[in-house]
Design an enzyme around this catalytic site. Structure first.
Site, PDB file in Angstrom:
ATOM      1  N   ASP A 199     -12.067  -3.436   1.457  1.00 45.96           N
ATOM      2  CA  ASP A 199     -12.680  -3.848   2.664  1.00 45.96           C
ATOM      3  C   ASP A 199     -14.302  -3.816   2.335  1.00 45.96           C
ATOM      4  OD1 ASP A 199     -10.270  -4.343   4.480  1.00 45.96           O
ATOM      5  OD2 ASP A 199     -10.126  -2.472   3.482  1.00 45.96           O
ATOM      6  N   GLU A 208      -2.041   6.055  -0.534  1.00 46.34           N
ATOM      7  CA  GLU A 208      -3.434   5.901  -0.349  1.00 46.34           C
ATOM      8  C   GLU A 208      -3.652   7.289   0.357  1.00 46.34           C
ATOM      9  OE1 GLU A 208      -4.602   3.009   2.443  1.00 46.34           O
ATOM     10  OE2 GLU A 208      -6.987   3.268   2.309  1.00 46.34           O
ATOM     11  N   HIS A 230       0.768  -1.478  -0.103  1.00 47.36           N
ATOM     12  CA  HIS A 230       0.120  -0.057   0.063  1.00 47.36           C
ATOM     13  C   HIS A 230       0.827   1.204  -0.053  1.00 47.36           C
ATOM     14  CE1 HIS A 230      -2.927  -2.727   1.041  1.00 47.36           C
ATOM     15  NE2 HIS A 230      -4.005  -1.826   1.489  1.00 47.36           N
TER      16      HIS A 230
HETATM   17  N1  ADE Z   1      -6.112  -2.798   5.973  1.00 46.78           N
HETATM   18  C1  ADE Z   1      -7.315  -3.020   5.515  1.00 46.78           C
HETATM   19  N2  ADE Z   1      -7.760  -2.092   4.672  1.00 46.78           N
HETATM   20  C2  ADE Z   1      -6.547  -1.089   4.323  1.00 46.78           C
HETATM   21  C3  ADE Z   1      -6.314  -0.040   3.658  1.00 46.78           C
HETATM   22  N3  ADE Z   1      -7.410   0.493   2.793  1.00 46.78           N
HETATM   23  N4  ADE Z   1      -5.212   0.715   3.774  1.00 46.78           N
HETATM   24  C4  ADE Z   1      -4.379   0.136   4.845  1.00 46.78           C
HETATM   25  N5  ADE Z   1      -4.488  -0.925   5.334  1.00 46.78           N
HETATM   26  C5  ADE Z   1      -5.692  -1.554   5.396  1.00 46.78           C
HETATM   27 ZN    ZN Z   2      -6.109  -2.138   1.091  1.00 45.31          ZN
END
Ligand code: ADE
Ligand code: ZN
Length: 345
Positions: free
Chosen positions: A283, A204, A201
């Site tokens: 999620d 974000e 990640h």
């Molecule tokens: N864990 C679960 N969803 C996440 C997200 N969007 N960003 C970072 N960690 C996560």
């Molecule tokens: Zn994620």
């Protein structure tokens, strides 16, 4: 809704697709959380499914993670991990997902005393069954929690080593800002030395520099989210030149206030700049829908064209860790779907 838009909706739902950014713990629906809590005798700080769902109002990533980790506390046994993943696969099948690469967070469970073998064996058993019974090719990617130390990540990789054949890669998730990629350079090097794929990640909520660092310090093959990349023209040029995929999650980005509204999402611009962007659910139990809901809402908000939908599905296969033979098969399935719906590529 006019006929053209109706056909685009039907095509978006029907097209074969790969999901590359789904945290399996983030697919735990409130109903299953309560079922598992009852089954395992776990006390929840919420009186009902409705009360839990009402708490799903997030202001940023951290406000979500606090609830997400609380929800995962009901997972104790191998069967629980199987049940969670199987529920996801049934929804994925309904959305015409033909290939899925699932993130899981072992530290969320091992830190509560759950043996790592319960986590991996349960998830892997569901992956095998998904292939056999639903025709979905499913793989696992072990994620390190970036708010914890690199030593803890190294210990987790060591614990997972006997299960090396049950997962294909490592990732990096949890609280981004303040936990830059370089914190995990050694554990990613160790994972790559085991022949594992690497993703992280980045971008974000965090700055474009975290994307540079994920590429240069962790040698990742894909960037999860990456929507902040457009703030850095040089970075965009590199991502395009090297065809580094971005696993974008539109509904997640709105729920976590990365974009105020879906209409403001930069997905189309990412595509127009030549980036290998994909659509994913992140999620889904927390953010308002599974992968097709992400496609449909984004299609409506950004007025995506049929050709853009096809590009997103193609990108999902190209960005996956599938074999070349499987990729060719997925592309052929997509071509057939385009012909069926009269969508030109
Ligand atoms: N864990 C679960 N969803 C996440 C997200 N969007 N960003 C970072 N960690 C996560
Ligand atoms: Zn994620």
């Amino acid at each position: 809704m006019n006929d053209h838009r109706q056909n685009l909706h039907a095509f978006a739902r029907a097209m074969p697709k790969a999901e590359l950014h789904i945290h399996i713990e983030g697919s735990l629906e409130p109903e299953l959380i309560f079922t598992l809590a009852r089954r395992n005798g776990v006390d929840l700080p919420y009186a009902s499914v409705e009360a839990l769902r009402a708490a799903y109002a997030f202001t940023n990533l951290q406000s979500f993670l606090d609830i997400y980790y609380a929800g995962a506390s009901v997972l104790l046994y191998e069967q629980d991990f199987f049940d969670m993943a199987w529920a996801y696969f049934e929804r994925a099948r309904a959305d015409n997902v033909v290939h899925a690469e699932l993130f899981f967070d072992p530290q969320t469970h091992t830190d509560r005393g759950v043996p790592i073998r319960f986590v991996i064996d349960g998830l892997h058993r569901a992956c095998v069954k998904a292939q056999a019974e639903l025709g979905i090719r499913a793989e696992l990617i072990l994620c390190f929690l970036r708010h914890l130390s690199e030593e803890a990540a190294l210990a987790t990789l060591e614990q997972a080593r006997p299960h090396r054949h049950q997962f294909i890669g490592v990732g990096l998730d949890s609280s981004e800002v303040g936990h830059p990629p370089e914190k995990f350079a050694r554990v990613f090097a160790a994972a790559r030395a085991l022949g594992l794929h690497a993703v992280a990640h980045a971008g974000e909520e965090g700055p474009p520099q975290y994307i540079w660092d994920a590429l240069d310090q962790l040698a990742v093959e894909r960037i999860d989210h990456g929507v902040q990349a457009l703030r850095d023209a040089e970075l965009v040029a590199r991502l395009a030149r090297e065809r580094i995929p971005l696993t974008v999650c539109p509904l997640s980005n709105v729920k976590l206030c990365v974009f105020a509204q879906l209409r403001q999402h930069n997905l189309r611009e990412l595509l127009q700049r030549g980036l290998v962007a994909t659509v994913n659910s992140d999620d889904p139990a927390y953010f308002g829908g599974y992968i097709n809901q992400n496609f449909i809402e984004t299609l409506d908000a950004l007025d995506l064209t049929g050709a853009e939908l096809v590009t997103l599905a193609r990108n999902s296969f190209d960005a996956s860790f599938a074999s070349e033979a499987d990729k060719a098969r997925y592309h052929a399935q997509l071509d057939a779907c385009c012909r069926e719906f009269g969508i030109s590529r």
